[in-house]
Scaffold this active site. Structure first.
Site, PDB file in Angstrom:
ATOM      1  CB  VAL A 165      -1.415   8.344   4.429  1.00 24.26           C
ATOM      2  CG1 VAL A 165      -1.044   9.695   5.308  1.00 24.26           C
ATOM      3  CG2 VAL A 165      -2.506   9.294   3.398  1.00 24.26           C
TER       4      VAL A 165
ATOM      5  CG  HIS B  79      11.657  38.602   0.808  1.00 29.51           C
ATOM      6  ND1 HIS B  79      11.816  37.484   0.101  1.00 29.51           N
ATOM      7  CD2 HIS B  79      12.925  38.889   0.972  1.00 29.51           C
ATOM      8  CE1 HIS B  79      12.928  37.366  -0.317  1.00 29.51           C
ATOM      9  NE2 HIS B  79      13.815  38.428   0.089  1.00 29.51           N
TER      10      HIS B  79
ATOM     11  N   GLY C   1       0.777  -1.139  -0.034  1.00 27.73           N
ATOM     12  CA  GLY C   1       0.095   0.160   0.028  1.00 27.73           C
ATOM     13  C   GLY C   1       0.693   1.330  -0.076  1.00 27.73           C
TER      14      GLY C   1
HETATM   15  P1  NAD Z   1      -4.958   4.369   2.272  1.00 24.64           P
HETATM   16  O1  NAD Z   1      -6.240   4.098   2.028  1.00 24.64           O
HETATM   17  O2  NAD Z   1      -4.342   5.713   2.357  1.00 24.64           O
HETATM   18  O3  NAD Z   1      -3.769   3.455   1.264  1.00 24.64           O
HETATM   19  C1  NAD Z   1      -3.885   2.097   1.026  1.00 24.64           C
HETATM   20  C2  NAD Z   1      -3.490   1.771  -0.207  1.00 24.64           C
HETATM   21  O4  NAD Z   1      -3.097   0.383  -0.361  1.00 24.64           O
HETATM   22  C3  NAD Z   1      -4.404   2.259  -1.408  1.00 24.64           C
HETATM   23  O5  NAD Z   1      -3.539   2.985  -2.107  1.00 24.64           O
HETATM   24  C4  NAD Z   1      -4.604   0.819  -1.943  1.00 24.64           C
HETATM   25  O6  NAD Z   1      -4.575   0.764  -3.477  1.00 24.64           O
HETATM   26  C5  NAD Z   1      -3.394  -0.208  -1.580  1.00 24.64           C
HETATM   27  N1  NAD Z   1      -3.670  -1.383  -1.702  1.00 24.64           N
HETATM   28  C6  NAD Z   1      -4.867  -2.375  -1.111  1.00 24.64           C
HETATM   29  N2  NAD Z   1      -4.893  -3.360  -1.046  1.00 24.64           N
HETATM   30  C7  NAD Z   1      -3.742  -3.821  -1.778  1.00 24.64           C
HETATM   31  C8  NAD Z   1      -2.839  -4.994  -2.232  1.00 24.64           C
HETATM   32  N3  NAD Z   1      -3.461  -6.039  -1.999  1.00 24.64           N
HETATM   33  N4  NAD Z   1      -1.886  -4.941  -2.870  1.00 24.64           N
HETATM   34  C9  NAD Z   1      -1.128  -3.520  -3.041  1.00 24.64           C
HETATM   35  N5  NAD Z   1      -1.787  -2.521  -2.643  1.00 24.64           N
HETATM   36  C10 NAD Z   1      -2.904  -2.530  -1.970  1.00 24.64           C
HETATM   37  O7  NAD Z   1      -4.747   3.746   3.829  1.00 24.64           O
HETATM   38  P2  NAD Z   1      -3.628   3.742   4.844  1.00 24.64           P
HETATM   39  O8  NAD Z   1      -2.384   4.227   4.184  1.00 24.64           O
HETATM   40  O9  NAD Z   1      -3.644   2.425   5.415  1.00 24.64           O
HETATM   41  O10 NAD Z   1      -4.221   4.781   5.814  1.00 24.64           O
HETATM   42  C11 NAD Z   1      -5.391   4.575   6.341  1.00 24.64           C
HETATM   43  C12 NAD Z   1      -6.044   5.752   6.704  1.00 24.64           C
HETATM   44  O11 NAD Z   1      -5.431   6.503   7.983  1.00 24.64           O
HETATM   45  C13 NAD Z   1      -6.052   6.669   5.688  1.00 24.64           C
HETATM   46  O12 NAD Z   1      -7.610   6.966   5.569  1.00 24.64           O
HETATM   47  C14 NAD Z   1      -5.404   7.863   5.838  1.00 24.64           C
HETATM   48  O13 NAD Z   1      -5.885   8.877   5.352  1.00 24.64           O
HETATM   49  C15 NAD Z   1      -5.405   7.759   7.494  1.00 24.64           C
HETATM   50  N6  NAD Z   1      -3.913   8.453   7.867  1.00 24.64           N
HETATM   51  C16 NAD Z   1      -3.802   9.751   7.610  1.00 24.64           C
HETATM   52  C17 NAD Z   1      -2.548  10.261   7.988  1.00 24.64           C
HETATM   53  C18 NAD Z   1      -2.163  11.706   7.824  1.00 24.64           C
HETATM   54  O14 NAD Z   1      -3.115  12.451   7.604  1.00 24.64           O
HETATM   55  N7  NAD Z   1      -0.963  11.976   7.473  1.00 24.64           N
HETATM   56  C19 NAD Z   1      -1.483   9.384   8.485  1.00 24.64           C
HETATM   57  C20 NAD Z   1      -1.675   7.984   8.437  1.00 24.64           C
HETATM   58  C21 NAD Z   1      -2.847   7.565   8.280  1.00 24.64           C
END
Ligand code: NAD
Length: 482
Positions: A198, A458, A195
């Site tokens: 984020v 600036h 994945g």
């Molecule tokens: P995400 O949904 O951001 O990303 C998960 C990714 O995994 C997706 O791009 C998806 O296509 C991919 N994926 C799914 N199944 C797969 C597979 N079998 N093989 C390969 N890729 C696959 O989820 P996340 O990164 O786990 O984050 C979870 C939540 O937590 C999100 O809603 C995120 O916004 C939140 N979060 C936010 C922050 C921040 O705001 N900085 C930080 C951490 C988490």
């Protein structure tokens, strides 16, 4: 540990179930509104110690930012200091000290919530809450007997948990979730991440900077599909340059533990491949947490994806039962949950409450940071909105250059007719801080011209946003206007 706040009695005006950023903030605001409030939270650390703060404070935003900062400094000491004329040799990693610093920050902030509860008169209760019909809550302290509580209003704020893949079950050792990835006691030589969302990018960055060879496998063909395409492309190029191996269109189908680590099988348009790694982080999203929360007769409906169904004011289908944060629709972001908590606490108290879902900032805390608010160019195209776009590269920012971080860009999108700012997208230094100005501008329905006429100090990074706004009308002063 004793519960925080003044306990007493079993009848409250408001009971909040869940003490993460949505729940604990809502509880504080409800108490500020003069209501008698209890907040129940089930979180227990690895050592069994209870804590308020939910995923954000205990296993997400705060510890990850601590490690991102430390690992970034480590990386800079080894790779950047010399260009400033500072010779430090090869820096040595003391991961135990780095982790201890992170743990101390987490302790300070989770303890801080108890302090806030006390000073606001919120009764903090450690244990599980279970909603019964008629606004009753069964509260079971850790290792204790259940007791019955009652409230005029109940707010559900139980958050979310990492999604587990059936073919790559978490074992807490080699195949780990985001919490496990924050707790590693040694830098893995080869780290796999499923994945490129984020979490995958933030945690992949941490361990890469500390010396791991990181490979990120992403099922989608497009990098950071939720971000503006131009920004995502620039970020992808920069990550590649840093050595982060991001493989797109790579769908993981199996992960098997062996003596040498984990063998990860994935498929892309060239066929089936196997990747050997020492540790595997699974970061494929999070699911709403409602396990053992709702009595079927309590009348709270779930969507087919398991979220608690709510209206735009966060009212559930049960009277005087509300739900906020990751457990309801919308982006899973701490600040979105907190604002919903505040809104609900104000609505319960008969005050005005509102969340503007169109203006919620997103930040990815990689280096460079990626941040945005409003609509992307792709979304505007799809909605057939006539727009103007202006960009400015940090390469021409004196401050960014001085920081040795003169890569990336700011992009401002404005309505072609009204000039109203519709979206701002940034990849570059301190993007997460810079986006604040754009959020305020959009909240006040500013035009690109408003941003053009605001004086920016600036030399600061904010000048890049100013120049991008000028560039919307081809009037940038420190760039060639195409
Ligand atoms: P995400 O949904 O951001 O990303 C998960 C990714 O995994 C997706 O791009 C998806 O296509 C991919 N994926 C799914 N199944 C797969 C597979 N079998 N093989 C390969 N890729 C696959 O989820 P996340 O990164 O786990 O984050 C979870 C939540 O937590 C999100 O809603 C995120 O916004 C939140 N979060 C936010 C922050 C921040 O705001 N900085 C930080 C951490 C988490």
């Amino acid at each position: 540990m004793a519960p925080a706040g003044a306990s007493g009695g079993s009848k409250y005006d408001v009971i909040v179930i869940g003490g993460g950023p949505a729940g604990y903030v809502g509880a504080i605001r409800a108490a500020q509104n003069g209501l008698r409030v209890a907040c129940i939270d089930a979180w227990q650390g690895r050592d069994g110690a209870p804590a308020f703060g939910g995923t954000c404070l205990n296993a997400g935003c705060i510890p990850s930012k601590a490690l991102l900062e430390s690992s970034e400094l480590f990386h800079r000491a080894g790779h950047e200091f010399a260009s400033h004329g500072i010779r430090v040799g090869s820096p040595e990693l003391d991961l135990a000290a780095m982790q201890a610093r992170k743990a101390a920050i987490v302790r300070q902030f989770t303890g801080g919530i108890q302090g806030l509860f006390k000073s606001n008169g919120v009764t903090g209760l450690f244990g599980r809450g279970h909603l019964l019909p008629g606004n009753k809550v069964r509260y079971t302290p850790h290792g204790g007997e259940p007791e019955l509580l009652e409230a005029d209003h109940v707010v559900l704020a139980t958050g979310s948990t990492p999604i587990e893949l059936p073919f790559a079950r978490f074992d807490g050792e080699a195949i780990i979730d985001s919490w496990g990835a924050l707790e590693l006691t040694a830098v893995p030589a080869r780290l796999g991440v499923i994945g490129a969302g984020v979490i995958g990018l933030e945690l992949g960055s941490v361990w890469q900077r500390l010396g791991a060879q990181v490979t990120v496998l992403e099922a989608l063909d497009r990098f950071l599909a939720m971000a503006d395409g131009q920004i995502a492309k620039d970020a992808q190029r920069q990550f590649k340059k840093q050595g982060l191996d991001i493989r797109l269109g790579a769908k993981v189908t199996a992960a098997e533990r062996g003596p040498a680590g984990v063998a990860v099988t994935y498929e892309d348009d060239r066929g089936r491949h196997t990747l050997e790694v020492d540790r595997l982080i699974v970061a494929v999203g999070r699911r709403p947490e409602t396990r053992d929360l709702l009595d079927p007769l309590a009348g709270v409906q779930l969507s087919d994806r398991g979220f608690i169904e709510v209206d735009s004011d966060c009212r559930t289908s049960a009277p005087n039962v509300w739900a906020v944060g990751d457990v309801v629709r919308g982006p899973m972001l701490a600040h979105k949950g907190s604002e919903e908590g505040v809104m609900v606490a104000d609505l319960i108290a008969g005050r005005l409450g509102h969340v503007n879902y169109a203006v919620i900032p997103s930040v990815i805390y990689t280096t460079p940071e990626i941040a945005w608010v409003g609509q992307t160019e792709e979304q505007l195209k799809e909605a057939r909105v006539a727009y103007k776009a202006g960009t400015f590269n940090f390469a021409a920012s004196g401050r960014a250059k001085a920081m040795e971080q003169a890569a990336g860009l700011v992009k401002v999108l404005a309505d072609a007719t009204t000039d109203q700012v519709l979206g701002v997208h940034i990849v570059g230094p301190m993007a997460g801080e810079l986006i604040g100005e754009a959020v305020v501008a959009m909240e006040f329905e500013a035009s690109a011209e408003d941003l053009q006429r605001v004086i920016h100090a600036h030399p600061t990074l904010t000048e890049a946003l100013h120049e991008a706004a000028l560039s919307v009308d081809r009037r940038a002063l420190h760039a060639i206007n195409h």
